[in-house]
Design an enzyme around this catalytic site. Structure first.
Site, short mmCIF file in Angstrom:
data_model
loop_
_atom_site.label_atom_id
_atom_site.label_comp_id
_atom_site.label_asym_id
_atom_site.label_seq_id
_atom_site.Cartn_x
_atom_site.Cartn_y
_atom_site.Cartn_z
N ARG A 256 0.86 -1.18 0.00
CA ARG A 256 0.00 0.00 0.00
C ARG A 256 0.90 1.23 0.00
NH1 ARG A 256 -2.39 1.03 5.36
NH2 ARG A 256 -0.98 2.81 5.32
N HIS A 260 -3.67 4.75 4.46
CA HIS A 260 -4.83 3.85 4.50
C HIS A 260 -6.04 4.55 3.88
CE1 HIS A 260 -7.89 1.12 5.90
NE2 HIS A 260 -8.52 2.15 6.43
N TYR A 269 3.48 5.43 11.72
CA TYR A 269 3.78 4.02 11.97
C TYR A 269 4.69 3.34 10.96
CZ TYR A 269 -0.26 3.66 8.83
OH TYR A 269 -1.12 3.78 7.77
C1 LIG Z 1 -14.89 -5.24 11.64
C2 LIG Z 1 -14.07 -4.04 11.41
N1 LIG Z 1 -13.17 -3.67 12.35
C3 LIG Z 1 -12.42 -2.56 12.19
C4 LIG Z 1 -12.54 -1.78 11.09
C5 LIG Z 1 -11.68 -0.52 10.91
N2 LIG Z 1 -10.78 -0.70 9.78
C6 LIG Z 1 -11.07 -0.21 8.56
S1 LIG Z 1 -9.97 -0.69 7.42
C7 LIG Z 1 -9.06 -1.56 8.54
C8 LIG Z 1 -7.84 -2.31 8.09
C9 LIG Z 1 -8.13 -3.26 6.98
O1 LIG Z 1 -6.97 -3.90 6.57
P1 LIG Z 1 -6.93 -4.86 5.31
O2 LIG Z 1 -7.97 -5.92 5.48
O3 LIG Z 1 -5.54 -5.32 5.16
O4 LIG Z 1 -7.38 -3.96 4.08
P2 LIG Z 1 -6.63 -2.69 3.46
O5 LIG Z 1 -7.21 -1.47 4.13
O6 LIG Z 1 -5.19 -2.85 3.68
O7 LIG Z 1 -7.01 -2.71 2.02
C10 LIG Z 1 -9.62 -1.45 9.80
C11 LIG Z 1 -9.08 -2.06 11.02
C12 LIG Z 1 -13.50 -2.18 10.13
N3 LIG Z 1 -13.72 -1.48 9.03
N4 LIG Z 1 -14.24 -3.30 10.32
#
Ligand SMILES: Cc1ncc(C[n+]2csc(CCOP(=O)(O)OP(=O)(O)O)c2C)c(N)n1
Ligand SMILES: Cc1ncc(C[n+]2csc(CCOP(=O)(O)OP(=O)(O)O)c2C)c(N)n1
Ligand SMILES: [Mg+2]
Ligand SMILES: [Mg+2]
Lengths: 361, 325, 325, 361
Positions: A256, A260, A269
């Site tokens: 990425r 985010h 971080y």
């Molecule tokens: C159940 C849940 N917990 C927490 C969040 C907050 N949150 C949004 S994105 C994220 C990280 C997601 O990581 P990943 O699955 O690797 O996807 P990326 O954003 O890297 O595409 C978090 C913790 C959420 N959206 N849903």
């Protein structure tokens, strides 16, 4: 089959794997990837200017998304997360409809109900995105079970991130898929981060792909910066799926490159050096080089590709910003197919207060 | 017409729905060869095959999540949760996904799933085989919530649920699965949503109940009748959409309300009924609203008869209402 | 005393608790090096180390489940759910386990966990970053539920939660995390549970609110005051245990009630308040109870200002109440 | 380490594994196993007679439970499911306290709040059981994280069934345990059934043990009918745990000889032949034979062992049935540490109604 989990497909391919993408298709892919990058760059600005409320960039994941989308058929169903704009574009979602959604205007296909990036494109079999991580995974399995009943020759694909492998639905979905041998492709874009949590702290599994073994089907690691390799991996998985051989988990290893989302400050971080190292393998640069090497692209054409993407973006944006905002009364639509008496009353109540009453503080 | 118990009526409703439409299918735990732990799906796998009566792994997340996926694709899945107490692993799917799919897609993706679950106490099931969790779902915009109290309604509401374009939570009063029986129309039989049923007419006070509490309310009304007190018993049947007009109309007639449910009182469904009366029947009310409910404790084992509303408690509340105001 | 925003007060509350007791620790997503997506845990991992400020994998099931295990063993974990909207994967752990551990073990295993989550709308967060789900937890016997509306209460209620022997759901109004600030006592500061706060005294009607709706209610009271209408604003602070006496007392004084919350109306917390009034302040009520709440739709994105209660809607309801009866 | 997942420990042991149980300990184990079997037999009858409300037998799982319990220390914490009565007994829960719970009388340690089999024995570090499948798994991980802070030399063990491997908490718990390297033993009694669902339909994973690989730690399959082998596997896992080497998943392969519970009729879904085949490897018979072969048991002594167990059961039952029922007012205890004003009111209200009002219909 379980052994496949340890195999890393490289762009040189494997015996028996489908042929690589033609230069023409690679050229196509490059155009989609540039368009996605341009949207990202523009949207980060639009968000800062307050013209859209939020944005989650996909920079660094263009090859993974375009490669996967290239391997799919129109009748396949896509169950995306919020970062899969590249897939939506390739499947035919118009730039206008994308921007309408980012703005949440009256022509937004989801009627302004959702935050930016939470698309739904029924015509493209691109299912509605939600924010909770991982929930789309079991949907992809259920739809695949439905295809087993009456959708021969089709498959579903679930897109999700490295973080989503920790979700309840990852476990339930992959387990159901294994038990019912569903025609499902689980496509994990391991972009190394779940907001601030690095991949290594998400799970101690050496690869994410091998988690498929726990559910009795193969997992594959693929270089997600290589659009060709990704496309071939998904094609293979799709072939297995429609042949009744069951699901596949694909881990596309990417990085990425951006934050985010526009709410995130990645400097808190991770180091600039780590990002710079990843940028050295920017999928756009890799593909450009490949096209240049093949004599299919030169700098002048490249400029044109970027220019065309930027103009398309500007034109669509200009149009979308002219569209009216959503009607206040539409707040009550689509809760159910038709309004309940209570919702009718609330709609009247709300109309009586009037939009002029303005927001809370 | 056939005389059936409530659980048999559920079974016939499922059978009828599956005969009507090949897109209807069932999924859940132990529903196939075992016929369901309460036998609600008995015989259905035999008739319709293992591809339409699907025994799933032990995951409510998976059951509801995959049912949603099927519905998006166009099937009409009916998901069984073995006990309502075990619905929580599916709560995210129900609240975040099922309830919001149509809305969040601007109508592009309706999500037509029926979730069935036996609920309630009275079977010596303790904390985890006795809960009444309807209020959680009633508070969740986008879900319809239905609870039958008679065999005919069980079949009729179930068939309406299967044909309804929206997600429906269908909760079955397991305590009266077998203790209540009655005439049930054969073939296609539908009971519309949003219409309460006056189970007993009366003029002195209104008792509002649903599911397994309806016979208990009727028992109380019977007892009150012996003292010349005429209690109306309203069986709500569909909690969402709620027949607000019927609720208000009954209190406009009687001036007094006793609300009965098994769930804990605090923030239970009865609170919404009482609120409705305080808003819309305010000038008709002659006495404070009474709630007769489970207490604000987890559902107990040894003391379930102390916890559960019974006719005596309803009677006491009714008499208190009549003394007041 | 120090002037702090609400989110800073939460941060100081956590810091104070961790300084007081080495058994207090935090776990959640992005709370460590990132300091929490709202910065509520900023600086804490630096001060207390990664073993007391634990970044977990992306699993609310795991966060609450492991927090329960820690609490059973004797630690005092504070679990953060990044947004209240994402609490559902932990719902089974909260409802089936956290709420029932003490009860079902006959008191042998109390389960002292604090679950923190930012809640509510007003930040353009759409369906999944705006919800107010307090009613689910209020209906669940065995949980305490607390929502501060001022920086001083945020710290004071949080410290009380950490020292309370029971599980506490601590919901933070993220919309006013930074827009509200005020003097906060330094060091140990506790605000007891079960005591509402009269945020503004009044005689003509009572407005009940909590969290982010308290400033909105005060704004409405201000506007009403310009017309010589004296509105009392009661900040409930602790929903379970609820200060029923304060609620009833206020309506005994004013005779009129407007209840405000962000969550959907149907079966929302306001229903319980209205029910309470219909039961216990019946003879004092001069007009129908009014509820000003979110509508019975999912939380929208573009139209959040239409959905959310605001001062104008509260004013309208207040005037309607004054006209009636 | 991941390779260990494929290893089946046999009773002959492995290089480096702890020594087997002495004949004396095996004799002990046999007595516990007989007692458990006697309780099962008696309770099935008691339930039919209406003297207890429900019962979930453990027949067929005695060796797995006693073997695991033998490997634990008093300070270790046990997170059981509803079928682990054998573990509770070995850890010192008295027969009386077990029967008090099955009856739900005034001396029941859980105060009549729970269905039979849902024990909690604080003094034995045997944590309160709940019905929802799998939820105890994350608790075991959290308690182990707490031990890392202040419980050196201790471990936690979670007991669960084959069905529970599909639960959300299995996934979350094992993943957290892997990431935080907790001193946790995951002890899966694969009794081949989750009510009516056979193991093969629960998941396509070739073994349940290998699911640990998805979380980066070892999994072991052990013959759960062999008390000695089980004990050694758990000892090994415990040694790793307290040495800071992290968690282990153990799959003890057993067979549920009886019904799922007294509410279940297994004839609906499995054949008598399958059960008969499993009975040929009844863990009690296997251990008896081993003791007879070692000259440590003869038929006369065996009779005495059974006789003693039956008398103990009868004596405890007789006492327990004399105990008063729980006080109605105790309904309101232990919701919180102390009564809230509302609960006080409800308690008074309930007392005013009086127990005489009787049950609903
Ligand atoms: C159940 C849940 N917990 C927490 C969040 C907050 N949150 C949004 S994105 C994220 C990280 C997601 O990581 P990943 O699955 O690797 O996807 P990326 O954003 O890297 O595409 C978090 C913790 C959420 N959206 N849903
Ligand atoms: C979350 C949940 N869903 C469903 C049930 C109903 N149920 C009780 S036991 C059981 C099967 C459990 O199988 P397994 O984990 O193998 O344990 P075993 O009973 O074989 O010891 C089911 C489905 C439950 N208790 N919890
Ligand atoms: Mg990621
Ligand atoms: Mg089993």
């Amino acid at each position: 089959m379980v052994e496949a989990a340890r195999t890393t497909l490289t762009s040189s391919g494997e015996a028996g794997s489908p042929a690589g993408l033609s230069v023409e298709r690679l050229n196509d892919a490059y155009r989609w990837m540039v368009l996605a990058r341009v949207i990202d760059e523009r949207c980060l600005t639009l968000q800062r200017q307050g013209r859209i409320g939020f944005y989650a960039p996909l920079s660094g994941q263009e090859a993974a998304q375009v490669g996967a989308a290239f391997a799919l058929q129109a009748d396949d169903w896509v169950f995306p997360a919020y970062r899969e704009l590249g897939v939506a574009l390739v499947r035919g979602a118009s730039l206008r409809s994308v921007i309408d959604q980012l703005i949440g205007n009256a022509e937004d296909l989801v009627r302004g109900t959702q935050m930016p990036n939470h698309f739904a494109f029924r015509a493209q079999n691109y299912v509605s995105v939600s924010s909770p991580i991982g929930t789309q995974i079991t949907h992809a399995v259920g739809a695949a079970m439905a295809m087993q009943r009456r959708g021969a020759g089709r498959a579903t694909i679930a897109f999700f991130g490295d973080g989503a492998t920790s979700s309840n639905d990852f476990h339930a979905g992959l387990n159901f898929a294994g038990v019912f041998r569903t025609p499902t492709i689980f496509f994990c874009q391991n972009n190394q981060w779940a907001i601030s949590l690095p991949r290594a702290q998400q799970t101690r599994s050496p690869t994410l792909a091998q988690k498929s073994e726990a559910y009795g089907f193969p997992g594959i690691v693929v270089d997600g910066n290589d659009v060709d390799a990704v496309c071939r991996a998904v094609l293979e998985a799709r072939t297995r799926a429609v042949a009744g051989e069951g699901p596949t988990l694909i881990e596309a290893q990417v990085y990425r490159l951006g934050p985010h989302s526009t709410s995130d400050d990645p400097h808190r971080y991770r180091s600039d050096e780590a990002v710079a190292a990843a940028r050295a393998r920017d999928p756009l640069q890799l593909l450009k080089q490949r096209l240049v090497d093949a004599g299919a692209l030169d700098d002048a054409t490249d400029q044109k590709v970027w220019g065309a993407a930027r103009s398309a973006m500007s034109a669509a944006l200009e149009e979308a910003e002219k569209v009216a905002p959503v009607e206040p009364s539409s707040l009550f639509d689509n809760v159910f197919e038709s309004l309940t008496p209570r919702l009718e009353e609330e709609r009247s109540e709300s109309a009586a207060v009037g939009p002029g009453a303005g927001a809370g503080r | 017409m056939t005389e059936l118990t409530l659980v048999q009526a559920v079974n016939r409703g499922l059978q009828e729905a599956m005969r009507q439409d090949p897109d209807v299918l069932l999924l859940g735990e132990d529903i196939g060869v075992n016929g369901g732990v309460f036998r609600a799906t008995e015989g259905l796998q035999k008739e319709f095959g293992a591809e339409r009566v699907i025994d799933t792994p032990l995951s409510e997340t998976g059951i509801v999540g995959s049912a949603i996926g099927m519905a998006l694709y166009g099937l009409k899945p009916i998901a069984e949760i073995q006990f309502q107490d075990f619905i929580y692993p599916a709560f995210d799917q129900i609240v975040s996904e099922l309830a919001k799919f149509r809305y969040r897609s601007g109508g592009q993706y309706p999500c037509h799933v029926v979730v069935r679950a036996p609920y309630g106490g009275g079977i010596k099931g303790g904390l985890y085989h006795s809960q009444s969790t309807e209020a959680y779902f009633c508070h969740t915009a986008g879900l319809k919530v239905v609870i039958p109290s008679t065999p005919a309604d069980a079949k009729g509401l179930l068939l309406t649920a299967v044909h309804d374009p929206d997600p429906v939570m269908f909760f079955e009063p397991k305590r009266i699965y077998r203790s209540v029986s009655g005439e049930v129309p054969d073939g296609d039989h539908r009971v519309p949503f949003g219409e309460a049923r006056v189970a007993r007419e009366g003029t002195d006070l209104s008792i509002f109940a649903y599911g397994a509490m309806v016979p208990t309310a009727l028992e109380a009304a019977e007892a009150l009748a012996r003292d010349q007190i005429s209690a109306e018993v309203v069986d709500l049947r569909s909690l969402v959409p709620l027949d607000e007009r019927a609720v208000v109309a009954s209190v406009e007639k009687t001036g007094r309300a006793v609300i009965v449910h098994e769930a804990a009182r605090f923030c239970g469904f009865g609170a919404e009924l009482a609120a409705l009366l305080a808003e819309r029947a305010f000038y008709s009310l002659k006495a404070p609203v009474q709630r007769v409910t489970g207490y604000d404790t987890p559902f107990p084992y040894a003391l379930e008869n102390v916890y559960l509303p019974n006719a005596a408690r309803i009677e006491l509340a009714a008499r208190a209402s009549l003394r007041a105001g």
